[in-house]
Design an enzyme around this catalytic site. Structure first.
Site, PDB file in Angstrom:
ATOM      1  N   THR A  41     -15.179 -16.257  40.429  1.00 51.43           N
ATOM      2  CA  THR A  41     -16.360 -15.929  39.623  1.00 51.43           C
ATOM      3  C   THR A  41     -17.378 -17.046  39.837  1.00 51.43           C
ATOM      4  OG1 THR A  41     -15.678 -17.209  37.699  1.00 51.43           O
ATOM      5  CG2 THR A  41     -14.844 -14.926  37.847  1.00 51.43           C
ATOM      6  N   ILE A  64      -6.851 -11.263  38.128  1.00 53.38           N
ATOM      7  CA  ILE A  64      -5.605 -11.200  37.346  1.00 53.38           C
ATOM      8  C   ILE A  64      -5.430  -9.851  36.657  1.00 53.38           C
ATOM      9  CG2 ILE A  64      -5.342 -13.687  36.986  1.00 53.38           C
ATOM     10  CD1 ILE A  64      -6.537 -13.250  34.136  1.00 53.38           C
ATOM     11  N   ALA A  85      -9.630 -17.890  33.251  1.00 56.72           N
ATOM     12  CA  ALA A  85     -10.297 -17.432  32.027  1.00 56.72           C
ATOM     13  C   ALA A  85     -11.793 -17.480  32.229  1.00 56.72           C
ATOM     14  CB  ALA A  85      -9.914 -18.336  30.846  1.00 56.72           C
ATOM     15  N   THR A 126      -6.379 -23.356  24.275  1.00 55.74           N
ATOM     16  CA  THR A 126      -7.368 -24.337  23.820  1.00 55.74           C
ATOM     17  C   THR A 126      -7.158 -24.678  22.342  1.00 55.74           C
ATOM     18  OG1 THR A 126      -9.729 -24.560  23.340  1.00 55.74           O
ATOM     19  CG2 THR A 126      -8.901 -22.335  23.479  1.00 55.74           C
ATOM     20  N   ASP A 127      -7.615 -25.855  21.953  1.00 50.74           N
ATOM     21  CA  ASP A 127      -7.563 -26.226  20.531  1.00 50.74           C
ATOM     22  C   ASP A 127      -8.541 -25.398  19.693  1.00 50.74           C
ATOM     23  OD1 ASP A 127      -9.937 -27.380  21.449  1.00 50.74           O
ATOM     24  OD2 ASP A 127      -9.454 -29.413  20.767  1.00 50.74           O
ATOM     25  N   GLU A 128      -9.481 -24.709  20.381  1.00 50.43           N
ATOM     26  CA  GLU A 128     -10.497 -23.944  19.634  1.00 50.43           C
ATOM     27  C   GLU A 128      -9.910 -22.761  18.870  1.00 50.43           C
ATOM     28  OE1 GLU A 128     -14.042 -22.924  21.606  1.00 50.43           O
ATOM     29  OE2 GLU A 128     -14.220 -24.845  22.619  1.00 50.43           O
ATOM     30  N   TYR A 153     -15.452 -16.525  22.682  1.00 50.49           N
ATOM     31  CA  TYR A 153     -14.508 -17.167  23.619  1.00 50.49           C
ATOM     32  C   TYR A 153     -13.200 -17.524  22.920  1.00 50.49           C
ATOM     33  CZ  TYR A 153     -12.215 -21.138  25.877  1.00 50.49           C
ATOM     34  OH  TYR A 153     -11.266 -21.991  26.394  1.00 50.49           O
ATOM     35  N   LYS A 157      -9.191 -16.277  23.385  1.00 47.40           N
ATOM     36  CA  LYS A 157      -8.071 -17.166  23.709  1.00 47.40           C
ATOM     37  C   LYS A 157      -6.979 -17.030  22.631  1.00 47.40           C
ATOM     38  CE  LYS A 157      -7.734 -19.684  26.720  1.00 47.40           C
ATOM     39  NZ  LYS A 157      -7.265 -19.500  28.129  1.00 47.40           N
ATOM     40  N   GLN A 197     -25.349 -33.058  31.406  1.00 47.02           N
ATOM     41  CA  GLN A 197     -26.232 -34.203  31.109  1.00 47.02           C
ATOM     42  C   GLN A 197     -26.326 -35.159  32.306  1.00 47.02           C
ATOM     43  OE1 GLN A 197     -27.605 -33.057  28.706  1.00 47.02           O
ATOM     44  NE2 GLN A 197     -25.966 -31.896  27.706  1.00 47.02           N
ATOM     45  N   LYS A 208     -30.005 -32.544  27.001  1.00 52.56           N
ATOM     46  CA  LYS A 208     -30.226 -31.654  25.855  1.00 52.56           C
ATOM     47  C   LYS A 208     -29.052 -31.758  24.889  1.00 52.56           C
ATOM     48  CE  LYS A 208     -33.770 -29.695  28.067  1.00 52.56           C
ATOM     49  NZ  LYS A 208     -34.539 -30.828  28.577  1.00 52.56           N
TER      50      LYS A 208
HETATM   51  P1  NAD Z   1     -13.420 -22.710  34.636  1.00 53.55           P
HETATM   52  O1  NAD Z   1     -14.401 -21.755  34.066  1.00 53.55           O
HETATM   53  O2  NAD Z   1     -13.895 -23.950  35.303  1.00 53.55           O
HETATM   54  O3  NAD Z   1     -12.479 -21.953  35.698  1.00 53.55           O
HETATM   55  C1  NAD Z   1     -11.967 -20.669  35.478  1.00 53.55           C
HETATM   56  C2  NAD Z   1     -11.395 -20.160  36.792  1.00 53.55           C
HETATM   57  O4  NAD Z   1     -10.808 -18.867  36.549  1.00 53.55           O
HETATM   58  C3  NAD Z   1     -12.450 -19.969  37.890  1.00 53.55           C
HETATM   59  O5  NAD Z   1     -11.972 -20.459  39.123  1.00 53.55           O
HETATM   60  C4  NAD Z   1     -12.643 -18.454  37.943  1.00 53.55           C
HETATM   61  O6  NAD Z   1     -13.038 -17.988  39.222  1.00 53.55           O
HETATM   62  C5  NAD Z   1     -11.249 -17.972  37.556  1.00 53.55           C
HETATM   63  N1  NAD Z   1     -11.266 -16.604  36.984  1.00 53.55           N
HETATM   64  C6  NAD Z   1     -12.067 -16.151  35.993  1.00 53.55           C
HETATM   65  N2  NAD Z   1     -11.808 -14.851  35.751  1.00 53.55           N
HETATM   66  C7  NAD Z   1     -10.797 -14.487  36.596  1.00 53.55           C
HETATM   67  C8  NAD Z   1     -10.083 -13.291  36.801  1.00 53.55           C
HETATM   68  N3  NAD Z   1     -10.336 -12.181  36.103  1.00 53.55           N
HETATM   69  N4  NAD Z   1      -9.098 -13.278  37.739  1.00 53.55           N
HETATM   70  C9  NAD Z   1      -8.826 -14.397  38.469  1.00 53.55           C
HETATM   71  N5  NAD Z   1      -9.493 -15.548  38.314  1.00 53.55           N
HETATM   72  C10 NAD Z   1     -10.465 -15.607  37.385  1.00 53.55           C
HETATM   73  O7  NAD Z   1     -12.432 -23.031  33.436  1.00 53.55           O
HETATM   74  P2  NAD Z   1     -11.716 -24.405  33.028  1.00 53.55           P
HETATM   75  O8  NAD Z   1     -12.632 -25.202  32.199  1.00 53.55           O
HETATM   76  O9  NAD Z   1     -11.108 -24.991  34.237  1.00 53.55           O
HETATM   77  O10 NAD Z   1     -10.565 -23.836  32.071  1.00 53.55           O
HETATM   78  C11 NAD Z   1      -9.326 -23.413  32.604  1.00 53.55           C
HETATM   79  C12 NAD Z   1      -8.413 -22.974  31.468  1.00 53.55           C
HETATM   80  O11 NAD Z   1      -8.205 -24.046  30.563  1.00 53.55           O
HETATM   81  C13 NAD Z   1      -8.976 -21.824  30.626  1.00 53.55           C
HETATM   82  O12 NAD Z   1      -7.899 -20.970  30.290  1.00 53.55           O
HETATM   83  C14 NAD Z   1      -9.535 -22.499  29.394  1.00 53.55           C
HETATM   84  O13 NAD Z   1      -9.499 -21.638  28.298  1.00 53.55           O
HETATM   85  C15 NAD Z   1      -8.539 -23.631  29.231  1.00 53.55           C
HETATM   86  N6  NAD Z   1      -9.032 -24.844  28.548  1.00 53.55           N
HETATM   87  C16 NAD Z   1     -10.178 -25.453  28.968  1.00 53.55           C
HETATM   88  C17 NAD Z   1     -10.577 -26.647  28.375  1.00 53.55           C
HETATM   89  C18 NAD Z   1     -11.825 -27.381  28.838  1.00 53.55           C
HETATM   90  O14 NAD Z   1     -12.167 -28.408  28.274  1.00 53.55           O
HETATM   91  N7  NAD Z   1     -12.533 -26.918  29.866  1.00 53.55           N
HETATM   92  C19 NAD Z   1      -9.811 -27.201  27.338  1.00 53.55           C
HETATM   93  C20 NAD Z   1      -8.652 -26.539  26.919  1.00 53.55           C
HETATM   94  C21 NAD Z   1      -8.264 -25.376  27.540  1.00 53.55           C
HETATM   95  O1  DAU Z   2     -11.909 -27.727  23.025  1.00 56.18           O
HETATM   96  C1  DAU Z   2     -11.568 -27.131  24.230  1.00 56.18           C
HETATM   97  C2  DAU Z   2     -12.743 -26.344  24.771  1.00 56.18           C
HETATM   98  O2  DAU Z   2     -13.692 -27.302  25.254  1.00 56.18           O
HETATM   99  C3  DAU Z   2     -12.359 -25.367  25.882  1.00 56.18           C
HETATM  100  O3  DAU Z   2     -11.528 -24.379  25.349  1.00 56.18           O
HETATM  101  C4  DAU Z   2     -13.599 -24.718  26.515  1.00 56.18           C
HETATM  102  O4  DAU Z   2     -13.214 -23.925  27.625  1.00 56.18           O
HETATM  103  C5  DAU Z   2     -14.527 -25.820  26.983  1.00 56.18           C
HETATM  104  O5  DAU Z   2     -15.733 -25.253  27.499  1.00 56.18           O
HETATM  105  C6  DAU Z   2     -14.856 -26.773  25.827  1.00 56.18           C
HETATM  106  O6  DAU Z   2     -15.635 -26.080  24.810  1.00 56.18           O
HETATM  107  P1  DAU Z   2     -16.896 -26.777  24.087  1.00 56.18           P
HETATM  108  O7  DAU Z   2     -17.746 -25.718  23.556  1.00 56.18           O
HETATM  109  O8  DAU Z   2     -16.424 -27.858  23.176  1.00 56.18           O
HETATM  110  O9  DAU Z   2     -17.554 -27.505  25.395  1.00 56.18           O
HETATM  111  P2  DAU Z   2     -19.058 -27.661  25.892  1.00 56.18           P
HETATM  112  O10 DAU Z   2     -19.008 -28.552  27.091  1.00 56.18           O
HETATM  113  O11 DAU Z   2     -19.745 -26.363  26.031  1.00 56.18           O
HETATM  114  O12 DAU Z   2     -19.752 -28.446  24.702  1.00 56.18           O
HETATM  115  C7  DAU Z   2     -19.236 -29.667  24.199  1.00 56.18           C
HETATM  116  C8  DAU Z   2     -20.066 -30.070  22.989  1.00 56.18           C
HETATM  117  O13 DAU Z   2     -21.395 -30.430  23.430  1.00 56.18           O
HETATM  118  C9  DAU Z   2     -20.271 -28.952  21.979  1.00 56.18           C
HETATM  119  O14 DAU Z   2     -20.273 -29.514  20.678  1.00 56.18           O
HETATM  120  C10 DAU Z   2     -21.644 -28.383  22.315  1.00 56.18           C
HETATM  121  C11 DAU Z   2     -22.404 -29.604  22.800  1.00 56.18           C
HETATM  122  N1  DAU Z   2     -23.431 -29.388  23.835  1.00 56.18           N
HETATM  123  C12 DAU Z   2     -23.124 -28.641  24.919  1.00 56.18           C
HETATM  124  C13 DAU Z   2     -24.033 -28.461  25.945  1.00 56.18           C
HETATM  125  C14 DAU Z   2     -23.725 -27.624  27.155  1.00 56.18           C
HETATM  126  C15 DAU Z   2     -24.682 -30.004  23.713  1.00 56.18           C
HETATM  127  O15 DAU Z   2     -24.974 -30.701  22.728  1.00 56.18           O
HETATM  128  N2  DAU Z   2     -25.584 -29.843  24.725  1.00 56.18           N
HETATM  129  C16 DAU Z   2     -25.315 -29.107  25.834  1.00 56.18           C
HETATM  130  O16 DAU Z   2     -26.192 -29.001  26.730  1.00 56.18           O
END
Ligand code: NAD
Ligand code: DAU
Length: 337
Positions: A41, A64, A85, A126-128, A153, A157, A197, A208
């Site tokens: 994606t 998937i 995801a 996720t903790d969310e 989102y 999850k 950022q 932002k």
């Molecule tokens: P990301 O958005 O960077 O990557 C998601 C990947 O999944 C991409 O490579 C995308 O191509 C693939 N994908 C999406 N839809 C698909 C489908 N239908 N079939 C096959 N592949 C598909 O996400 P991330 O930040 O690396 O998060 C990965 C996992 O960890 C997620 O399940 C997310 O909920 C979880 N998670 C993320 C965080 C965080 O801080 N980013 C924290 C806790 C948990």
């Molecule tokens: O807690 C785990 C989660 O963390 C994962 O499940 C999600 O996949 C991952 O995207 C992340 O979610 P958040 O919403 O916490 O992450 P994000 O990076 O979008 O934002 C982090 C914090 O920063 C949130 O409080 C929103 C704020 N933010 C975000 C952006 C993009 C800003 O203030 N400015 C911004 O431009």
């Protein structure tokens, strides 16, 4: 349960955390062969897997939700580690539909394949799913905290976690779940807070900050997430949930000011922008179960050092992100963010 795996499927292995996990496994677990299943994606990038030797990994470009494809791949594997995801809260607010399809239906399809072929299943969550905590609340999330998701989102999850629990209890699928806090590190999509950022500053765009900037996230380096997932995959108890976190609570203003000062800017060189609807106030993880029962501990405990390395990575890998920057910022601008 103690397991040795020869062959694992990693869904979402071309994304941020999935690709870091694949690199970690290839570097640290010499006997393990990885099949990455990823739909590529907007968030997936095949280049994230560059440098991995051909005799350690196959890349499958697929979805998937494609049960026929799963029928070919899953019988060959010992385990599925499910990262794929739709992962960004702001996107889920603008258009929840793909989140339902991938996060809920996709997890269902994988669980059915794992059930049919008796394959070990680890679900990345996720903790969310627990909702949020008040800033002055001394509590942190534990495995017993009730589910209370706020965004489209996080509700998808939470739904996928419930499916995993039901497939374990009803059908005996050998499944575990981990709920991790906010990851940072290399190869994170530039829609997310820290890389947005950093790349703003590199492009002479003002960073932002949403709302009052006091929302707290509990930061963990993505490599520590990888080692925790491996510990749970190989030593975790079927049916159990493990929280992953590294005691990294910080508010967004603090993180932004740290990025600004490290990149030679003044503390007020940013714009306050419209808050995210339903914005969770604070996340905080108590990971003592994982540390006590499986002996896991993070190694990237110095956030400032990790942030410096992350800034260096985005500065040195402009080609990786620059083509996406304009569209990401145009999308945010439309939302007033
Ligand atoms: P990301 O958005 O960077 O990557 C998601 C990947 O999944 C991409 O490579 C995308 O191509 C693939 N994908 C999406 N839809 C698909 C489908 N239908 N079939 C096959 N592949 C598909 O996400 P991330 O930040 O690396 O998060 C990965 C996992 O960890 C997620 O399940 C997310 O909920 C979880 N998670 C993320 C965080 C965080 O801080 N980013 C924290 C806790 C948990
Ligand atoms: O807690 C785990 C989660 O963390 C994962 O499940 C999600 O996949 C991952 O995207 C992340 O979610 P958040 O919403 O916490 O992450 P994000 O990076 O979008 O934002 C982090 C914090 O920063 C949130 O409080 C929103 C704020 N933010 C975000 C952006 C993009 C800003 O203030 N400015 C911004 O431009």
């Amino acid at each position: 349960m103690s397991n040795a795996f020869n062959s694992i499927i990693v869904t979402g292995g071309a994304g941020f955390i999935g690709s870091n996990f694949v690199h970690w496994v290839v570097d640290n677990q010499p006997g393990v062969y990885v099949t990455v299943l990823d739909a590529l994606t907007y968030a997936g990038n095949r280049e994230n897997l560059n440098g991995i030797p051909e005799n350690r990994m196959t890349f499958v470009h697929g979805n998937i939700c494609d049960s026929e494809l799963l029928e070919q791949l899953v019988p060959e594997a010992d385990a599925i580690v499910h990262f794929a995801a739709e992962s960004h809260n702001d996107n889920s607010i603008a258009d929840p539909e793909p989140f339902i399809r991938t996060n809920v239906e996709g997890t269902y399809c994988l669980l059915e394949a794992a059930r049919k072929h008796s394959v070990r299943f680890h679900h990345i969550s996720t903790d969310e799913v627990y909702g949020d905590l008040a800033l002055d609340d001394p509590a942190r999330f534990t495995e017993d905290t009730p589910y209370h998701p706020s965004s489209p989102y996080s509700s998808t999850k939470a739904s996928s976690d419930m499916l995993v629990r039901a497939w374990h209890r009803t059908y005996g699928v050998n499944a575990t779940i981990s709920n991790c806090s906010n990851n940072y590190g290399p190869r994170q999509h530039i829609e997310k807070f820290i890389p947005r950022q950093i790349t703003n500053i590199l492009c002479d765009i003002r960073p932002k900050l949403y709302g009052d900037g006091l929302n707290v996230r509990d930061w963990i380096h993505t490599e520590d997430h990888s080692s925790a997932v491996w510990a749970i995959l190989t030593q975790g108890k079927a049916g159990e949930t493990y929280l992953i976190g590294a005691d990294g609570e910080k508010n967004n203003l603090e993180v932004l000011r740290s990025i600004l000062s490290r990149m030679g800017k003044q503390p007020d060189d940013f714009d306050w922008v419209r808050d995210r609807p339903g914005h969770d106030r604070r996340y905080a993880i108590d990971s003592s179960k994982l540390r006590r029962e499986l002996g896991w501990a993070p190694i990237h405990t110095n956030f400032d050092k990790g942030l410096d390395a992350t800034i260096d990575w985005y500065s040195n890998n402009r080609d990786w992100w620059v083509s996406a920057k304009e569209a990401v910022e145009a999308k945010y601008a439309k939302q007033g963010q």
